[in-house]
Write a protein that holds these residues in place. Sequence first.
Motif, PDB file in Angstrom:
ATOM      1  N   SER A 271      24.364  95.733  54.062  1.00 61.26           N
ATOM      2  CA  SER A 271      24.008  97.128  53.827  1.00 61.26           C
ATOM      3  C   SER A 271      22.483  97.270  53.698  1.00 61.26           C
ATOM      4  N   GLU A 272      21.851  96.350  52.988  1.00 63.63           N
ATOM      5  CA  GLU A 272      20.391  96.373  52.862  1.00 63.63           C
ATOM      6  C   GLU A 272      19.723  96.209  54.224  1.00 63.63           C
ATOM      7  N   ILE A 273      20.228  95.288  55.028  1.00 64.55           N
ATOM      8  CA  ILE A 273      19.672  95.064  56.366  1.00 64.55           C
ATOM      9  C   ILE A 273      19.813  96.316  57.220  1.00 64.55           C
ATOM     10  N   ASN A 274      20.959  96.968  57.156  1.00 70.18           N
ATOM     11  CA  ASN A 274      21.152  98.206  57.920  1.00 70.18           C
ATOM     12  C   ASN A 274      20.192  99.291  57.479  1.00 70.18           C
ATOM     13  N   HIS A 275      19.947  99.417  56.177  1.00 72.30           N
ATOM     14  CA  HIS A 275      18.980 100.404  55.679  1.00 72.30           C
ATOM     15  C   HIS A 275      17.571 100.068  56.161  1.00 72.30           C
ATOM     16  N   LEU A 276      17.202  98.784  56.126  1.00 74.36           N
ATOM     17  CA  LEU A 276      15.876  98.378  56.617  1.00 74.36           C
ATOM     18  C   LEU A 276      15.742  98.643  58.117  1.00 74.36           C
ATOM     19  N   GLN A 277      16.808  98.379  58.842  1.00 73.61           N
ATOM     20  CA  GLN A 277      16.790  98.621  60.291  1.00 73.61           C
ATOM     21  C   GLN A 277      16.603 100.117  60.568  1.00 73.61           C
ATOM     22  N   ASP A 278      17.337 100.960  59.855  1.00 74.22           N
ATOM     23  CA  ASP A 278      17.186 102.415  60.031  1.00 74.22           C
ATOM     24  C   ASP A 278      15.777 102.868  59.680  1.00 74.22           C
ATOM     25  N   ALA A 279      15.222 102.329  58.583  1.00 75.12           N
ATOM     26  CA  ALA A 279      13.870 102.703  58.174  1.00 75.12           C
ATOM     27  C   ALA A 279      12.843 102.256  59.212  1.00 75.12           C
ATOM     28  N   SER A 280      13.036 101.053  59.765  1.00 76.46           N
ATOM     29  CA  SER A 280      12.100 100.557  60.788  1.00 76.46           C
ATOM     30  C   SER A 280      12.133 101.440  62.030  1.00 76.46           C
ATOM     31  N   ILE A 281      13.311 101.822  62.457  1.00 76.40           N
ATOM     32  CA  ILE A 281      13.425 102.700  63.630  1.00 76.40           C
ATOM     33  C   ILE A 281      12.765 104.041  63.344  1.00 76.40           C
ATOM     34  N   TYR A 282      12.980 104.582  62.160  1.00 78.53           N
ATOM     35  CA  TYR A 282      12.380 105.868  61.799  1.00 78.53           C
ATOM     36  C   TYR A 282      10.853 105.768  61.814  1.00 78.53           C
ATOM     37  N   VAL A 283      10.293 104.670  61.287  1.00 79.57           N
ATOM     38  CA  VAL A 283       8.841 104.479  61.281  1.00 79.57           C
ATOM     39  C   VAL A 283       8.308 104.377  62.711  1.00 79.57           C
ATOM     40  N   MET A 284       9.004 103.623  63.593  1.00 74.42           N
ATOM     41  CA  MET A 284       8.539 103.487  64.983  1.00 74.42           C
ATOM     42  C   MET A 284       8.579 104.831  65.707  1.00 74.42           C
ATOM     43  N   VAL A 285       9.611 105.614  65.467  1.00 75.36           N
ATOM     44  CA  VAL A 285       9.699 106.940  66.089  1.00 75.36           C
ATOM     45  C   VAL A 285       8.571 107.827  65.571  1.00 75.36           C
ATOM     46  N   SER A 286       8.299 107.772  64.276  1.00 75.86           N
ATOM     47  CA  SER A 286       7.218 108.569  63.697  1.00 75.86           C
ATOM     48  C   SER A 286       5.874 108.168  64.284  1.00 75.86           C
ATOM     49  N   LEU A 287       5.645 106.858  64.466  1.00 80.23           N
ATOM     50  CA  LEU A 287       4.391 106.395  65.058  1.00 80.23           C
ATOM     51  C   LEU A 287       4.259 106.869  66.505  1.00 80.23           C
ATOM     52  N   ALA A 288       5.336 106.819  67.256  1.00 81.73           N
ATOM     53  CA  ALA A 288       5.288 107.271  68.648  1.00 81.73           C
ATOM     54  C   ALA A 288       4.978 108.761  68.714  1.00 81.73           C
ATOM     55  N   GLU A 289       5.567 109.552  67.823  1.00 80.59           N
ATOM     56  CA  GLU A 289       5.298 110.993  67.808  1.00 80.59           C
ATOM     57  C   GLU A 289       3.862 111.269  67.392  1.00 80.59           C
ATOM     58  N   PHE A 290       3.374 110.511  66.443  1.00 78.54           N
ATOM     59  CA  PHE A 290       2.005 110.715  65.952  1.00 78.54           C
ATOM     60  C   PHE A 290       0.970 110.404  67.012  1.00 78.54           C
TER      61      PHE A 290
END
Length: 175
Positions: free
Chosen positions: A150-169
């Motif tokens: 569950s922790e790994i899945n949360h980290l994976q979701d957070a990492s994807i969200y950060v990469m998407v935010s960086l691409a948009e920025f």
Amino acid sequence: MALDPASRPTILVVDDTPGNLTLLNSFLKESYRVLLANSGAKALQLARATPPDLVLLDIMMPEMDGYEVCRRLKQDAETRLVPVLFLTAKTDPEEEALGFAVGAVDFIHKPISLPIVAARIKTHLQIKAWQDFLQDQNAWLQNQVERRLSEINHLQDASIYVMVSLAEFRDECTG
């Protein structure tokens, strides 16, 4: 063995001969909580109400023999892991093979020797205690694996969200 009566292991003794029940009860009551049954039906009723830690079971009984009692104990989820030791006058290897096939863990031949009964009970209760410990450890480890996944899945979701935010920025068109 001077244990608190509530923490003593429970032994269900099943035999249709009152003398055998009396002998085993008087021998075991100092160290164990003892439940007595003079028939297979009574044994199943007691085992379902209060699952014992070990069963000493006679094979030759009227109405329901020990083999059938053992089969039913092993089919019930509450009593499946309870060790069953047959106390019997039968010494035929085929009878023992049938006993092991229905789920017994050991045979004690009549006439019984009380030191042998004590040693076998002690051995099988120790084995059961280790099996219970391993089951508890297995459940704890399974819980830990699920928590970590569950922790790994949360980290994976957070990492994807950060990469998407960086691409948009970086470039609104790319985002």
